[in-house]
Design a protein around this motif. Structure first.
Motif, mmCIF file in Angstrom:
data_model
loop_
_atom_site.group_PDB
_atom_site.id
_atom_site.type_symbol
_atom_site.label_atom_id
_atom_site.label_comp_id
_atom_site.label_asym_id
_atom_site.label_seq_id
_atom_site.Cartn_x
_atom_site.Cartn_y
_atom_site.Cartn_z
ATOM 1 N N GLU A 1 0.920 -1.213 -0.436
ATOM 2 C CA GLU A 1 -0.049 -0.107 -0.347
ATOM 3 C C GLU A 1 0.747 1.032 0.139
ATOM 4 O O GLU A 1 1.029 2.246 -0.005
ATOM 5 N N LYS A 2 2.209 0.803 0.457
ATOM 6 C CA LYS A 2 2.688 2.575 0.303
ATOM 7 C C LYS A 2 3.985 2.221 -0.977
ATOM 8 O O LYS A 2 4.789 3.356 -1.080
ATOM 9 N N GLY A 3 3.552 1.493 -1.693
ATOM 10 C CA GLY A 3 4.193 1.578 -3.070
ATOM 11 C C GLY A 3 5.916 1.006 -2.892
ATOM 12 O O GLY A 3 6.930 1.283 -3.857
ATOM 13 N N ARG A 4 6.201 0.153 -1.822
ATOM 14 C CA ARG A 4 7.197 -0.649 -1.895
ATOM 15 C C ARG A 4 7.061 -1.900 -1.997
ATOM 16 O O ARG A 4 8.485 -2.308 -1.916
ATOM 17 N N LYS A 5 6.171 -2.472 -2.650
ATOM 18 C CA LYS A 5 6.456 -3.880 -3.486
ATOM 19 C C LYS A 5 6.509 -3.718 -4.722
ATOM 20 O O LYS A 5 5.265 -2.678 -5.157
ATOM 21 N N ASP A 6 7.221 -4.396 -5.727
ATOM 22 C CA ASP A 6 7.122 -4.151 -7.491
ATOM 23 C C ASP A 6 5.412 -5.112 -7.575
ATOM 24 O O ASP A 6 5.071 -5.762 -6.517
ATOM 25 N N TYR A 7 5.231 -4.964 -8.457
ATOM 26 C CA TYR A 7 3.736 -5.104 -8.868
ATOM 27 C C TYR A 7 3.328 -6.953 -9.244
ATOM 28 O O TYR A 7 4.659 -7.007 -9.756
ATOM 29 N N THR B 1 4.366 6.374 -7.105
ATOM 30 C CA THR B 1 4.963 8.233 -6.339
ATOM 31 C C THR B 1 6.263 7.854 -5.670
ATOM 32 O O THR B 1 6.507 9.094 -5.514
ATOM 33 N N ARG B 2 5.580 6.745 -4.573
ATOM 34 C CA ARG B 2 7.082 6.417 -3.979
ATOM 35 C C ARG B 2 7.971 6.376 -4.609
ATOM 36 O O ARG B 2 9.524 6.766 -4.014
ATOM 37 N N GLN B 3 8.268 6.029 -5.570
ATOM 38 C CA GLN B 3 9.520 5.722 -6.322
ATOM 39 C C GLN B 3 10.244 7.042 -6.515
ATOM 40 O O GLN B 3 11.779 7.700 -6.468
ATOM 41 N N GLU B 4 9.387 8.367 -7.529
ATOM 42 C CA GLU B 4 9.771 9.601 -7.565
ATOM 43 C C GLU B 4 10.045 10.506 -5.739
ATOM 44 O O GLU B 4 10.949 11.070 -5.766
ATOM 45 N N TYR B 5 9.052 10.069 -4.934
ATOM 46 C CA TYR B 5 9.838 10.708 -3.553
ATOM 47 C C TYR B 5 10.981 10.266 -3.381
ATOM 48 O O TYR B 5 11.425 10.156 -3.168
ATOM 49 N N ILE B 6 11.498 8.408 -3.976
ATOM 50 C CA ILE B 6 12.301 8.369 -3.480
ATOM 51 C C ILE B 6 13.959 9.377 -3.935
ATOM 52 O O ILE B 6 14.642 8.994 -3.039
ATOM 53 N N ARG B 7 13.788 9.228 -4.900
ATOM 54 C CA ARG B 7 14.066 10.162 -5.919
ATOM 55 C C ARG B 7 14.479 12.144 -5.786
ATOM 56 O O ARG B 7 15.618 11.759 -5.674
#
Length: 152
Positions: free
Chosen positions: A109-115, A144-150
């Motif tokens: 749910e937090k976007g921390r796991k791949d599809y 969204t999570r990956q953009e945040y980490i970048r």
């Protein structure tokens, strides 16, 4: 307004009040039917609190409306946790039904796991939506999570 983590994102106390009043139902009537206190209904209607997904599901059933009627969320802003909550499930309940831990579901749910195609199908069935909806939301949450980490 910042709500507790367990509160339903997108919930509208004003909508709740309108639907309740349209049925000529008092706060006490709704509280009794939904198995909550009158003070809880008052807090929801005034925006001091938001119901948990299971409570909101009970309220929607009592009012003969859907959860999205009480918690409208723009399609492009929907998250996986919103899909779960709109189905009236807590994270723990959904995880149990999906056969995974709440921790794993939280990471998804937090976007921390791949599809994951198999999980998408299971989630879609559990949440009562099409797999394509879950896939699109999952991919958006992940992006969204990956953009945040970048940007860190």
């Amino acid at each position: 307004m910042e709500l507790a983590r367990s509160g339903m994102h997108g919930f509208s106390g004003a909508r709740l009040r309108r639907y309740r009043q349209a049925l000529d139902m008092t706060m006490a009537d709704l509280a009794d039917a939904a198995e909550v206190s009158e003070a809880t209904v008052s807090a929801w209607e005034t925006g001091r609190a938001a119901p948990t997904p299971p409570s909101l599901k009970r309220v929607a059933d009592v009012l003969r409306v859907t959860v999205p009627d009480l918690a409208p969320i723009q399609e492009g802003r929907m998250t996986l946790s919103d899909l779960r909550a709109l189905a009236g499930l807590t994270q723990a309940e959904a995880a149990r039904e999906l056969g995974i831990s709440a921790t794993v579901l939280g990471r998804i749910e937090k976007g921390r796991k791949d599809y994951d195609k198999d999980r998408v199908a299971s989630m879609a069935k559990l949440y009562g939506v099409k797999s394509s909806v879950v896939k699109a939301v999952w991919e958006r949450d992940r992006a969204t999570r990956q953009e945040y980490i970048r940007r860190l």
